[in-house]
Design a protein around this motif. Structure first.
Motif: not given
Length: 466
Positions: A99-100, A103, A107, A318-319, A321-322, A351
């Protein structure tokens, strides 16, 4: 998988996307500067037939990965998809890391997309500050993501459509020139396809085909956005498989068709060389030779659209995932807060701030930073693809152990276990190829350190709680 878990993760996010949106988000994520500017570089390095093989193989790899993703996304349609699948079917530490990584992929590229678009605007308006354009584009993409999921999907549909129309027009006009239906500068009669093998089948040898696989795989990246969007899609069991098949088929036609046209009309050594910026794009050269007026301006506009489309999709992905990390209690609860329109607004804002380092690429050694950021994005994307293949392999084995069959699945990837195993192996080979490129090596080392830190932070912060 308990039914409550399948639905629970996605509950706060609105299901507002249809197949039309999914296909265009996927095409929009994949058709970008890699095709408009990078395709010429691949042709120059591998030769025409080598480039066609490279992109065909890239499409096959992407298709295998997307089949695996389709099976998982239909069974478990959640936002933050492959992180959730890796957590469930590989291990919680891997899910957290994947996940990171995803992201990080988006990003780091967000800032470079805005910078590249601003640089192109400066070619039209040299007296306007680059930072002003960066700010305008940033606010534009941020607004599209904050209004609603429906607005995001609709805007991405139209931004992607500009690119699709350009590629289709390029292929059709190119074919007319190849068969002599329109005049083409430098050729008295129809060139046909003699250029493809004019200097032998593989003038640069076979090795460059594999050496360029990271560029080619990165060109197909974005297709996995279908999985990220599955949690916000109406009727995912029907729409996700349909979108995957449609998107991959179209991408193969667009990418391979483009390469054939460029290779038939330009000497392969010239495809990736020439002036700096947009004028070095093989699209500009071919349009100019056919006699299309304002070719450079048209392609500049299309590339700016491509960059904004990629940034739009990237901020969305990305958002989410966060949001998923927060939803799984691996980030503070504030990151999974959604507004009345179902947008995880804190994740979107953070993000956007994460894109700042990419904006510095113009001020400090742009070439070096840009190349390394691109390498990091490509590498992390391929690692995510590997996790999708492994997750599907483990999921299907568990499924069979429960006494169920492939027919019991909403969508089953064909040819199990060949598809996930081959997909994983090809992605692994692509990752390893990065070590042999001296320019990419710092990015590779940086990625390995980042992966190590993700695992360490997970086991220090969350493993004990779990």
């Amino acid at each position: 998988m308990q039914p409550s878990m399948q639905q629970g993760n996605s509950a706060p996010l609105k299901r507002a996307m249809s197949t039309r949106h999914l296909v265009m988000i996927s095409l929009g994520g994949a058709i970008g500067t890699g095709l408009f500017l990078g395709s010429g570089e691949v042709i120059a390095q591998t030769g025409p037939i080598g480039a066609i093989l490279s992109y065909f193989l890239g499409g096959v790899i992407a298709y295998m990965v997307m089949l695996c993703l389709g099976e998982l996304a239909v069974h478990m349609p959640v936002s933050g998809s492959f992180g959730a699948y890796a957590k469930q079917y590989i291990g919680p530490g891997t899910g957290y890391t994947v996940t990171w990584l995803y992201w990080l992929t988006w990003s780091v590229t967000l800032g470079t997309e805005f910078t590249a678009a601003a640089l192109l605007m400066q070619e039209w308006f040299p007296h306007v500050s680059m930072w002003l354009w960066t700010l305008i584009f940033g606010v534009f993409v941020f607004s599209l993501n904050m209004i609603s999921t429906r607005w995001f999907a609709e805007s991405e549909f139209w931004l992607a459509l500009v690119k699709v129309i350009t590629v289709v027009a390029f292929i059709l006009l190119g074919l007319l020139a190849i068969f002599g239906a329109v005049s083409y500068q430098g050729f008295e009669s129809a060139p046909l396809f003699t250029n493809l093998t004019a200097q032998g089948w593989f003038p640069e040898g076979l090795f460059p085909i594999f050496a360029t696989m990271l560029i080619v795989n990165f060109a197909f990246s974005g297709t996995e956005l279908i999985g990220v969007a599955a949690g916000e899609t109406k009727d995912p069991a029907k729409n996700v498989p349909k979108a995957i098949n449609t998107a991959i088929l179209r991408l193969l036609v667009f990418f391979v068709g483009t390469i054939i046209v460029i290779s038939a009309l330009l000497p392969h050594q010239a495809a990736g060389l020439g002036a700096e910026g947009v004028s070095s794009s093989p699209f500009v050269t071919v349009f100019n030779h056919i006699g299309i007026p304002y070719a450079e301006d048209i392609i500049r506009f299309v590339i700016i659209t491509a960059l904004l489309s990629a940034a739009n999709s990237g901020l969305f992905a990305a958002s989410r995932m966060m949001w998923a990390l927060s939803d799984q209690k691996q980030l503070p609860a504030v990151f999974s807060k959604v507004n009345a329109r179902g947008i995880p607004y804190v994740a979107v804002i953070v993000t956007m701030i994460g894109a700042m380092p990419g904006l510095l690429s113009e001020q400090f050694a742009p070439e070096t930073i840009f190349k390394n950021l691109l390498g990091i994005a490509a590498f992390t994307m391929v690692v995510v693809w590997m996790s999708i293949c492994l997750s599907q392999y483990n999921f299907r084995r568990q499924w069979y152990k429960q006494g169920k069959t492939a027919q019991d699945l909403g969508f089953a990837a064909p040819l199990f276990p060949i598809v996930p195993i081959l997909g994983f192996i090809f992605c692994f080979i692509t990752c390893v190829s990065m070590v042999f490129d001296p320019e990419m090596r710092p990015g590779f080392i940086g990625c390995m350190i980042f992966i190590g830190l993700c695992y360490v932070s997970y086991y220090m912060l969350y493993h004990k709680k779990a």
